[in-house]
Motif scaffolding. Sequence first.
Motif, PDB file in Angstrom:
ATOM      1  N   VAL A 112       2.756   7.759 -22.507  1.00  0.00           N
ATOM      2  CA  VAL A 112       4.534   7.537 -22.900  1.00  0.00           C
ATOM      3  C   VAL A 112       4.662   6.507 -22.395  1.00  0.00           C
ATOM      4  CG1 VAL A 112       6.731   7.766 -22.771  1.00  0.00           C
ATOM      5  CG2 VAL A 112       4.690   9.964 -22.875  1.00  0.00           C
ATOM      6  N   GLY A 113       5.203   4.655 -22.880  1.00  0.00           N
ATOM      7  CA  GLY A 113       4.984   3.638 -22.630  1.00  0.00           C
ATOM      8  C   GLY A 113       6.524   3.277 -21.543  1.00  0.00           C
ATOM      9  N   SER A 114       7.230   4.241 -21.777  1.00  0.00           N
ATOM     10  CA  SER A 114       8.748   3.937 -20.982  1.00  0.00           C
ATOM     11  C   SER A 114       7.713   4.261 -19.329  1.00  0.00           C
ATOM     12  CB  SER A 114       9.692   4.027 -21.232  1.00  0.00           C
ATOM     13  OG  SER A 114       9.530   5.533 -21.935  1.00  0.00           O
ATOM     14  N   LYS A 115       7.556   5.317 -19.545  1.00  0.00           N
ATOM     15  CA  LYS A 115       7.362   6.749 -18.359  1.00  0.00           C
ATOM     16  C   LYS A 115       5.843   5.728 -17.311  1.00  0.00           C
ATOM     17  CE  LYS A 115       5.807  10.828 -16.583  1.00  0.00           C
ATOM     18  NZ  LYS A 115       6.875  10.890 -15.460  1.00  0.00           N
ATOM     19  N   LEU A 116       5.051   5.584 -17.605  1.00  0.00           N
ATOM     20  CA  LEU A 116       4.109   4.207 -17.493  1.00  0.00           C
ATOM     21  C   LEU A 116       4.162   3.543 -16.531  1.00  0.00           C
ATOM     22  CD1 LEU A 116       1.293   4.695 -16.321  1.00  0.00           C
ATOM     23  CD2 LEU A 116       0.399   3.568 -18.922  1.00  0.00           C
ATOM     24  N   GLU A 117       5.470   2.947 -17.494  1.00  0.00           N
ATOM     25  CA  GLU A 117       5.514   1.045 -17.122  1.00  0.00           C
ATOM     26  C   GLU A 117       6.706   1.149 -15.929  1.00  0.00           C
ATOM     27  OE1 GLU A 117       7.061  -3.281 -19.335  1.00  0.00           O
ATOM     28  OE2 GLU A 117       7.386  -0.947 -19.745  1.00  0.00           O
ATOM     29  N   ASP A 118       7.253   2.282 -15.814  1.00  0.00           N
ATOM     30  CA  ASP A 118       8.550   2.351 -14.746  1.00  0.00           C
ATOM     31  C   ASP A 118       7.323   2.827 -13.115  1.00  0.00           C
ATOM     32  OD1 ASP A 118      10.603   1.549 -16.645  1.00  0.00           O
ATOM     33  OD2 ASP A 118      11.093   4.345 -16.810  1.00  0.00           O
ATOM     34  N   TRP A 119       6.810   4.107 -13.988  1.00  0.00           N
ATOM     35  CA  TRP A 119       5.909   4.316 -12.623  1.00  0.00           C
ATOM     36  C   TRP A 119       5.401   3.335 -11.908  1.00  0.00           C
ATOM     37  CZ3 TRP A 119       1.140   5.936 -11.283  1.00  0.00           C
ATOM     38  CH2 TRP A 119       1.066   6.608 -10.076  1.00  0.00           C
ATOM     39  N   CYS A 120       4.345   2.629 -13.143  1.00  0.00           N
ATOM     40  CA  CYS A 120       3.430   1.614 -12.169  1.00  0.00           C
ATOM     41  C   CYS A 120       4.074   0.907 -11.821  1.00  0.00           C
ATOM     42  CB  CYS A 120       3.172   1.228 -12.750  1.00  0.00           C
ATOM     43  SG  CYS A 120       1.587   1.508 -13.715  1.00  0.00           S
ATOM     44  N   ALA A 121       4.897   0.256 -12.223  1.00  0.00           N
ATOM     45  CA  ALA A 121       6.364  -0.654 -11.144  1.00  0.00           C
ATOM     46  C   ALA A 121       6.960  -0.078  -9.675  1.00  0.00           C
ATOM     47  CB  ALA A 121       7.510  -1.200 -12.232  1.00  0.00           C
ATOM     48  N   ALA A 122       7.169   1.092  -9.576  1.00  0.00           N
ATOM     49  CA  ALA A 122       8.191   1.686  -8.673  1.00  0.00           C
ATOM     50  C   ALA A 122       6.842   1.713  -8.148  1.00  0.00           C
ATOM     51  CB  ALA A 122       8.129   2.707  -9.075  1.00  0.00           C
ATOM     52  N   LYS A 123       5.171   2.271  -8.143  1.00  0.00           N
ATOM     53  CA  LYS A 123       4.757   2.399  -6.993  1.00  0.00           C
ATOM     54  C   LYS A 123       3.706   0.703  -6.827  1.00  0.00           C
ATOM     55  CE  LYS A 123       6.316   6.949  -7.840  1.00  0.00           C
ATOM     56  NZ  LYS A 123       6.617   6.766  -6.450  1.00  0.00           N
ATOM     57  N   GLY A 124       4.144  -0.373  -7.789  1.00  0.00           N
ATOM     58  CA  GLY A 124       3.142  -1.444  -6.647  1.00  0.00           C
ATOM     59  C   GLY A 124       1.740  -1.426  -7.886  1.00  0.00           C
ATOM     60  N   ILE A 125       1.850  -0.703  -8.904  1.00  0.00           N
ATOM     61  CA  ILE A 125       0.532  -0.713  -9.378  1.00  0.00           C
ATOM     62  C   ILE A 125      -0.038  -1.361 -10.905  1.00  0.00           C
ATOM     63  CG2 ILE A 125      -1.035   0.777 -10.475  1.00  0.00           C
ATOM     64  CD1 ILE A 125       0.115   3.457  -8.740  1.00  0.00           C
ATOM     65  N   VAL A 126      -0.752  -1.981 -10.670  1.00  0.00           N
ATOM     66  CA  VAL A 126      -0.022  -3.493 -11.843  1.00  0.00           C
ATOM     67  C   VAL A 126      -2.244  -2.713 -12.431  1.00  0.00           C
ATOM     68  CG1 VAL A 126      -1.369  -5.521 -12.853  1.00  0.00           C
ATOM     69  CG2 VAL A 126      -0.121  -5.250 -10.451  1.00  0.00           C
ATOM     70  N   TYR A 127      -1.575  -2.047 -14.124  1.00  0.00           N
ATOM     71  CA  TYR A 127      -1.924  -2.441 -15.662  1.00  0.00           C
ATOM     72  C   TYR A 127      -1.933  -2.972 -15.919  1.00  0.00           C
ATOM     73  CZ  TYR A 127      -3.296  -0.676 -20.300  1.00  0.00           C
ATOM     74  OH  TYR A 127      -4.152  -0.589 -21.268  1.00  0.00           O
TER      75      TYR A 127
END
Length: 474
Positions: A112-127
């Motif tokens: 889910v775009g919004s969930k994945l984007e927010d989660w990656c940003a919060a954990k310092g993960i770059v997709y």
Amino acid sequence: MDSNLKLTLAAGIAVLFMLAGCSNDDVSPIENITIVEEGGIKPAPKAESTQPTAILGTGGSISGLLSQTFTNIVEPQKAKHVIVACADLDTYEEELVAAYQRGIVITVVDPVGSKLEDWCAAKGIVYTGDPSTADRSTLISFNRKAVSISVQKKKDKGEIVEEDEVPLVIFTDWLDDILKTTLKGPDYRSKDIKKRFDPQHASHIFPIDIPVEYIKESGWGIPENVSLNTTAELKCDIYPMHSFADNTSFTGDIYAVEAELTIHNGNLYNGKWQYSQGGKLYDVSGFHLSDCNFALSLYEREGSVMAHSDKHIFAAGPAPASTEASSSCQTGLEWNFDGWLTGGNGLESSTPTPLQEGGWVWNNLDAADSTAFSINTQTEGGSVTWTLVVPEESEGASSGELTFRCSWIWEVPQAVDDSTDRYYMNVYLKPNYRWSRIASAGSRIEEKTVAPSLISACFMLIPPSRTEGQRVNM
């Protein structure tokens, strides 16, 4: 089934094709369909990997298929590859962050775009793709070494199902290649950009679906098990660099790109068949790739909107240029730069790799299939569109596999020193397929063209370091 085997469907089954409708000149029902020649070139599904894989939780809606695909399932800390459903990201946060830091490939199912984007940003993960477009994907994979792949959803079904394993086959092949590849460190003595800098590896699998509605409206008899779905696979190596303000030749970002597009037409080629209608016997052949538009543009993000930038230009390329099918489209490009560059995907280390003077060489001289189609190359600003036209007599490219290789280098002058701006590459794909019929007692060939929907993907370009203090002559 043997390609010469003739199979006559029962009359009861033929009734199903009556519902497909008739063209204006054929109002009588379809009486029977006989397969004269099957395509016979569809690859057998082979989606299996022996890579050490951990499946966290249910693994999402395709967990059963994934469990069958990975035969060596292990604990997360022993895995080279981790699978998790997007809904379970928070549940397995600790394991996923640790895997990402180790460079492990993470596959997120049902993103889910919004969930994945927010989660990656919060954990310092770059997709390395664009997480906001993940809603269009059935799975995405990535790691901190800037490799990624996404498998786009089919429009008619919305998800991968067991009877459609082709995207999963491509995915496992990609995963095996990535995990088997030995990543070499930079050669600090080389002026070759490809040896000095690590690229971003971005891949995407596009679904190509011929609309069922179009087939029904045609009124042409079609075998019951006709294939209407295939895929196209895009692979890109993107080398990001930055040229500093005191360089006289150019200031800003530089993105050197190598791309390979493969369209798996063999999954759509159904060979030849016959059907009778209104006392006439028809021979039908389909589906053959007629042409394909392949367009790529560099975009800026303004809020949540992707805005095309007219400020950037091509420093080199794009290649190949326009060519006729009768001529070789084997080509190449060269580019040289005099001044300080930093480069590399920026995810492996906080210290960028510097280079004083650099060069880039690309060619597709080893591409044996590059003469199978003609090419029309059009550029506007920093956008390029290739129109690939397949001659009817080019059986291999129109009904088998077509592979197109290309390269270009973008200059982005608005990317100033010390900025944190990121840019995006949008990709559009528009194939057209033809099929034809002829009355056995006549000579007039009728041909129809069917155009699947326009499909697209978006990649976030990993920026190079733009920090001037990192310029150290190594």
